[in-house]
Write a protein that holds these residues in place. Structure first.
Motif, short mmCIF file in Angstrom:
data_model
loop_
_atom_site.label_atom_id
_atom_site.label_comp_id
_atom_site.label_asym_id
_atom_site.label_seq_id
_atom_site.Cartn_x
_atom_site.Cartn_y
_atom_site.Cartn_z
N MET A 59 24.17 5.33 31.04
CA MET A 59 22.75 5.65 30.96
C MET A 59 22.33 6.55 32.12
O MET A 59 21.52 7.47 31.94
N PRO B 221 17.11 9.80 30.85
CA PRO B 221 16.19 9.06 29.98
C PRO B 221 16.50 9.28 28.49
O PRO B 221 16.90 10.37 28.09
N TRP C 86 15.53 4.98 24.45
CA TRP C 86 16.46 5.36 23.39
C TRP C 86 16.05 4.73 22.06
O TRP C 86 15.46 3.66 22.03
N ARG D 207 25.21 0.81 32.33
CA ARG D 207 24.32 1.38 33.35
C ARG D 207 24.80 2.76 33.79
O ARG D 207 23.99 3.69 33.94
N ASP E 45 14.48 -0.03 26.50
CA ASP E 45 13.56 0.08 27.64
C ASP E 45 13.62 1.45 28.29
O ASP E 45 12.65 1.90 28.90
N ALA E 46 14.79 2.12 28.16
CA ALA E 46 14.96 3.45 28.74
C ALA E 46 14.57 4.57 27.78
O ALA E 46 14.79 5.75 28.07
#
Length: 200
Positions: free
Chosen positions: A30, A35, A60, A27, A57-58
């Motif tokens: 990230m 993003p 990548w 986390r 989900d982000a």
């Protein structure tokens, strides 16, 4: 052979990981990286795929690597089916001599579970894969850990752990040196948690 090295240990471990939260180190990395925006991340020792899913989900593109048989099927269950941005490699770390160019390399509680020769080869591949501005986020085990001395694993004194990121910009460093729970039972953890960035 210790329990953590037997054939079924990691299958049992991964079966327990499907519902846990994404690890804080992932986390944090990230958040620092922003993003994904189609950039490439590598998840080494992806296990049950919790961090792989968070990265997808982000936004990548993710190369997920794990030695456990059935890795791809397990990942697809975690992420809910095939994903065009996911590439899966099922192989041991000792077989990894190079990695694709990446903007983030993440390995949560994975790198220590290999002998030192393999660790050094993989670390060289990780550093070579980092694009300018790319980050590496990993946990490595220190020499106070209760498993230290296991020849199938790698444990580093603090000076060697810090030397891993020589020439990179250290953005996060945290040392845990205390008793705590593990999948196999209570133990003494000595862990160096780090995030470092390749300068642009």
């Amino acid at each position: 052979m210790t329990e953590r090295h037997d054939a079924g240990h990691w299958a049992r471990y991964n079966a327990r990981q499907t519902s846990r939260q994404v690890r804080d180190l992932c986390r944090h990395a990230m958040a620092l990286a922003g993003p994904g925006a189609g950039r490439t991340a590598i998840d080494l020792g992806c296990g049950a795929g919790r961090e792989t899913r968070a990265l997808l989900d982000a936004g990548w593109r993710v190369v997920a690597v794990d030695s456990e048989p059935g890795t791809e099927a397990r990942l697809l269950r975690t992420i809910g089916g095939r994903h065009p941005a996911l590439t899966v490699r099922t192989c041991g770390f000792e077989a990894v001599s190079e990695l694709p160019a990446a903007d983030l390399v993440y390995a949560g509680y994975a790198l220590p579970f290999q002998p030192r020769s393999s660790f050094d080869q993989l670390w060289t591949a990780i550093r070579s894969a980092l694009r300018p501005g790319g980050r590496v986020a990993v946990d490595v085990f220190g020499d106070h850990d209760s498993w230290a001395g296991d020849p199938a694993m790698t444990f580093l004194p603090e000076a060697e752990a810090r030397a891993l990121v020589d020439g990179l910009e250290t953005e996060h460093w945290h040392e845990q040196d205390a008793p705590g729970p593990a999948f196999s039972g209570p133990k003494h953890w000595h862990v160096f948690e780090l995030i470092a960035r390749r300068p642009t």
